[in-house]
Design an enzyme around this catalytic site. Sequence first.
Site, mmCIF file in Angstrom:
data_model
loop_
_atom_site.group_PDB
_atom_site.id
_atom_site.type_symbol
_atom_site.label_atom_id
_atom_site.label_comp_id
_atom_site.label_asym_id
_atom_site.label_seq_id
_atom_site.Cartn_x
_atom_site.Cartn_y
_atom_site.Cartn_z
ATOM 1 N NE ARG A 1 -4.266 -1.407 0.136
ATOM 2 C CZ ARG A 1 -4.372 -2.478 -0.643
ATOM 3 N NH1 ARG A 1 -3.394 -2.804 -1.462
ATOM 4 N NH2 ARG A 1 -5.470 -3.218 -0.626
ATOM 5 C CD GLU B 1 -3.521 3.460 -4.936
ATOM 6 O OE1 GLU B 1 -4.612 2.904 -5.175
ATOM 7 O OE2 GLU B 1 -2.513 2.864 -4.554
ATOM 8 C CG HIS C 1 -3.899 -0.439 -6.327
ATOM 9 N ND1 HIS C 1 -4.234 0.162 -5.146
ATOM 10 C CD2 HIS C 1 -3.893 -1.772 -6.043
ATOM 11 C CE1 HIS C 1 -4.429 -0.748 -4.202
ATOM 12 N NE2 HIS C 1 -4.231 -1.939 -4.738
HETATM 13 O O1 LIG Z 1 -4.580 -4.167 -3.758
HETATM 14 C C1 LIG Z 1 -5.181 -5.162 -3.885
HETATM 15 C C2 LIG Z 1 -5.505 -6.044 -2.828
HETATM 16 O O2 LIG Z 1 -5.382 -5.677 -1.639
HETATM 17 O O3 LIG Z 1 -5.928 -7.157 -3.144
#
Ligand SMILES: O=CC(=O)O
Length: 332
Positions: free
Chosen positions: A249, A278, A296
């Site tokens: 993240r 984001e 992402h």
């Molecule tokens: O970012 C994507 C997830 O957490 O699966």
Amino acid sequence: MEEEKEVEPPQQPNHHNQDLPQVLVLGSPTCLQTLKQLYSHKFRFLIPNTSLHSLSAPLSSISVVICSASFPLTASVIGLLPSLRLVVTTSAGTDHIDLNECRCRGIQIAGAGKFFSDEVADMAVGLLIDVMRKVSAADRFVRTSCESATWSFPLGYKVSGKRIGIVGLGSIGMEVAKRLECFGCNILYHSKHKKSTVPYPFYNNVLDLAATSNALVLCCALNEETRHMVNREVMLALGKEGFIVNVGRGGLIDEKQLVKCLMDGEIGGAALDVFEDEPNVPKELLSMDNVVLTPHCAAFTTECIIKLCEVVARNIEAFLSDMPLITQVNIG
Ligand SMILES: O=CC(=O)O
């Protein structure tokens, strides 16, 4: 993000849509199109246009929510849904959900579990190779210099044999380790706890891990303990020829400091699939050739979308028939 393929809808019994269990969809899960095509005969998907109050059903009637990683499921949103009992997130991460509020309200959570681990690990390795060997930069170079008389492109760094510090040795981190072992890399790791079953050296803090690694690969969850764990000090320890890959993240890295370290040449480069705010990306990063940026998308492939929809649907069905969820997130 990749366009979803058209999927043949299954033979559908002739239900009145109004009679089906309601499922509120928040955010825009990548799998939404496929979910609607495959499961509209089982569930009545409620998809708000703008505000939650624009729905055709009363908020008080909603007991099941599907949300994506990009939708902040805050206490105030949860407060609008007095009958909410199940949240299914289409992500492995749950940092966008107010877990405390769910715990207090007795709301169950199901996530994607280990479902994406291969995808995310593949992407992490791809990003590592890209940023160290300058693949994306070389691609841009060729596109703009294919008519030059000679080619002169800066050297990248060898990946094979490097010391790679994995931050978070859960299922994604383990898959990254497995892949990079095949490249002859030395795997080191930092995790919340030392794992008795793995042969890799454990570091109980990220600073020491960074000081001894050529690259850090961030694969851990974001929470109050891990927010900004990669701070300026860690970046300086990683050094001018050190690289960071982030498939966890954005908030794991102090992004402002990252930009500064990159601008000052304090670290070698960064490959980022995730960002602090984001879809906003610090504009300074956009022109840096030692930075690789992806939207992402590490978790999602053509192959995984149908399976992900199946996991979502099976969790909802389990909940509706009072059975244990198939990928329950333990929130204590
Ligand atoms: O970012 C994507 C997830 O957490 O699966």
